[in-house]
Design a protein around this motif. Sequence first.
Motif, short mmCIF file in Angstrom:
data_model
loop_
_atom_site.label_atom_id
_atom_site.label_comp_id
_atom_site.label_asym_id
_atom_site.label_seq_id
_atom_site.Cartn_x
_atom_site.Cartn_y
_atom_site.Cartn_z
N GLU A 9 0.83 -1.21 0.00
CA GLU A 9 0.00 0.00 0.00
C GLU A 9 0.86 1.25 0.00
O GLU A 9 0.58 2.22 -0.70
CB GLU A 9 -0.94 0.00 1.20
CG GLU A 9 -2.06 -1.04 1.09
CD GLU A 9 -3.09 -0.88 2.19
OE1 GLU A 9 -2.91 0.00 3.06
OE2 GLU A 9 -4.09 -1.63 2.18
N LEU A 13 0.99 4.14 -2.84
CA LEU A 13 0.82 5.56 -2.57
C LEU A 13 1.99 6.37 -3.11
O LEU A 13 1.82 7.44 -3.69
CB LEU A 13 0.68 5.79 -1.07
CG LEU A 13 -0.63 5.32 -0.43
CD1 LEU A 13 -0.51 5.34 1.08
CD2 LEU A 13 -1.79 6.17 -0.89
N ARG A 16 1.65 6.67 -6.88
CA ARG A 16 0.63 7.64 -7.28
C ARG A 16 1.12 9.06 -7.05
O ARG A 16 0.87 9.96 -7.87
CB ARG A 16 -0.66 7.39 -6.49
CG ARG A 16 -1.38 6.08 -6.83
CD ARG A 16 -2.60 5.88 -5.95
NE ARG A 16 -3.17 4.56 -6.10
CZ ARG A 16 -4.15 4.24 -6.95
NH1 ARG A 16 -4.64 5.18 -7.73
NH2 ARG A 16 -4.62 3.02 -7.01
N LEU A 48 -5.65 8.70 -9.34
CA LEU A 48 -6.10 8.50 -7.97
C LEU A 48 -7.30 7.57 -7.84
O LEU A 48 -7.78 7.31 -6.74
CB LEU A 48 -6.40 9.86 -7.32
CG LEU A 48 -5.21 10.84 -7.32
CD1 LEU A 48 -5.57 12.11 -6.57
CD2 LEU A 48 -3.98 10.20 -6.72
N PRO A 161 -15.47 6.37 -6.35
CA PRO A 161 -14.18 5.69 -6.11
C PRO A 161 -14.22 4.27 -6.67
O PRO A 161 -15.15 3.52 -6.41
CB PRO A 161 -14.05 5.71 -4.58
CG PRO A 161 -15.45 5.91 -4.08
CD PRO A 161 -16.16 6.72 -5.10
N PRO A 167 -12.24 7.44 0.75
CA PRO A 167 -10.77 7.47 0.76
C PRO A 167 -10.19 7.40 2.17
O PRO A 167 -10.72 7.97 3.11
CB PRO A 167 -10.44 8.82 0.10
CG PRO A 167 -11.64 9.16 -0.71
CD PRO A 167 -12.81 8.60 0.04
N THR A 168 -9.07 6.68 2.28
CA THR A 168 -8.30 6.68 3.52
C THR A 168 -7.61 8.03 3.66
O THR A 168 -7.57 8.83 2.73
CB THR A 168 -7.24 5.57 3.49
OG1 THR A 168 -6.36 5.83 2.38
CG2 THR A 168 -7.89 4.21 3.32
N GLU A 170 -4.48 8.52 3.77
CA GLU A 170 -3.35 8.59 2.84
C GLU A 170 -3.82 8.99 1.44
O GLU A 170 -3.21 9.84 0.77
CB GLU A 170 -2.64 7.23 2.78
CG GLU A 170 -2.01 6.81 4.11
CD GLU A 170 -2.94 5.98 4.95
OE1 GLU A 170 -4.18 6.24 4.91
OE2 GLU A 170 -2.48 5.06 5.66
N ARG A 171 -4.94 8.35 0.97
CA ARG A 171 -5.45 8.69 -0.36
C ARG A 171 -5.97 10.13 -0.37
O ARG A 171 -5.80 10.85 -1.36
CB ARG A 171 -6.57 7.71 -0.73
CG ARG A 171 -7.09 7.86 -2.16
CD ARG A 171 -6.04 7.51 -3.20
NE ARG A 171 -5.54 6.16 -3.04
CZ ARG A 171 -6.11 5.07 -3.54
NH1 ARG A 171 -7.21 5.15 -4.24
NH2 ARG A 171 -5.56 3.87 -3.37
N LEU A 174 -3.23 12.54 -1.06
CA LEU A 174 -2.86 12.64 -2.48
C LEU A 174 -3.84 13.54 -3.23
O LEU A 174 -3.43 14.34 -4.09
CB LEU A 174 -2.84 11.24 -3.11
CG LEU A 174 -1.79 10.28 -2.56
CD1 LEU A 174 -1.87 8.94 -3.28
CD2 LEU A 174 -0.39 10.86 -2.70
#
Length: 561
Positions: A9, A13, A16, A48, A161, A167-168, A170-171, A174
């Motif tokens: 993961e 990330l 991306r 994304l 999505p 989204p988490t 982390e996402r 981004l």
Amino acid sequence: MDMHTVTDELSDLEGRLQKVLSVARDLSVFTDRNELLRKITQTNSEVLGFGATSIAILDGDGRFRVKAMTSLRGDLTMDDFNDYSMPFEELERLLRVAKPIGDIYWVDGSEPILAEMEERGSVIATTPTVESSHWHPRSLLIAPLYRPPAEVFGVVFPDDPLDGMVPTLERAMLIATLAHFASLAIQLHENRSYAEAQLRILTAQRERLSELFRASNDVQRAGQLEEILQMTADAVTSAGGFRRSAIYLRSDDNLELRVTSGIDTRERARLHENGPIELGQFAEIMQPQMRLSRSYLFDHRKYPLPDQLGQQLSVPTRSPDELDVGNWEPQDSLTIPIIESGQLLGVISADEPIDGRFPDLEQVQALEFFADQAGIAVSQMMQYDLLRELAETDPLTGLMNRRSFWSLAERLVVNARGGGFQMAAMFIDLDHFKAVNDQFGHSAGDLVIKEAAANIQNRLRTQDVVARFGGEEFVVFLTGVDQIQALSLAESLRLVLASVSVPDVDSHITASIGVAVAAPVVRRFSPRGLVEELLRLADSALYDAKARGRNRVQLGGVLDS
């Protein structure tokens, strides 16, 4: 989640983010506004992972209207948005009910306000590509576009999505990163005179900026931040038209010198020896009346330079015959704030213009572009650090997670063997913890876990390793302790955990602890193998402690050969 999943993961990330930064490098060169906006929505969808993305800009009548969109399925076109508009007041209403995820916002599709807005044509419901209970057709993600200081002038709406999930963090980071770059690129396009000044510098220093962007892609490399800052300082003393520059970064209420350019070694050492400068003190040369664009031009003829601040700054020495009356003098300075997302990250101090004259507005705005790049780079460094921390830290307790525990424990085994130290491992499990969750709720259970973690960590030495392995389980790895010391420490942990008290939890918390010890002469295991064996023995002892009535310490074994 196992170590390989976390690693995959994190790698995804990072990949991306690199793609976002690659696109961002080119956003400022778009000459067609529609193409620029389409590129932003295309990047958000394709990189994304969203089936549809639209971007709305605030028009003069106070309403947001969609200017570009991307639909990976092709079931939406710009024609679908012809009648779409959202008053600024409705965006404010949405943000009040939205849940923040980092710097973006999520509105659950079941919120009544969305049904009302759909009827008025302010929201378009989309059919999700992936059926999911987590994402409603009316669910809304909001990534605001800001211009300084914090004015919303547009919104990116990621939708559908492709994994069917909200989204988490982390996402979301981004998405926010792309929105930050989009904001900058759109503003550059809208203010063409400012953009042209910036692009002249960009063209002259294309390779420097490419290196800066590449550097921000690889922030895990040692000293990376210093390299980014040094490139910026060097740009000020080359293309920027100054002989000397220094960059200070903010640390709490101080500014700390990080890099210089054009300043000799002895003077640089003196500046570092002086230590940080208080923000309030530096503010003496950053008064509102000194503003030029977003920077501060200090002319000592108009404003006296405080003696103490003058001693902490680098003021070049010039003889009277070297000075040109009415032009730049040694006590003058130009201070350019480094700002990202409305936060002051630091300042660039520029001195000694090459032509000896005060800089004009165009030159200052060009230098501000470099400050913008520095702000983006430093912000990306912080975001990367946060991603790394999320990958290595248990979010509830702040302790290490499994992944970081294994890496550090293996290194401790190598060091302990080299120094001839014994090692020990503990498996700690809170007794009857399920009953706490069942009786008082999971929020109360989380408080118990956090309090237990804090008590364990406070009882251990700084060199000891403690991690949350999941649920109510903790592991501890120790070096330099024998069997008696390990058991004594385990008993003290049992007692301190028995004293854990959490408001609204009327239940006595106890813990069972399994212990295993290894001598440094044990060589039949690899470092990881030894950690695994110690934890296996400690885990077995833990189960024995449970079987013997709980709330006790049990020795599982001693590896001595």
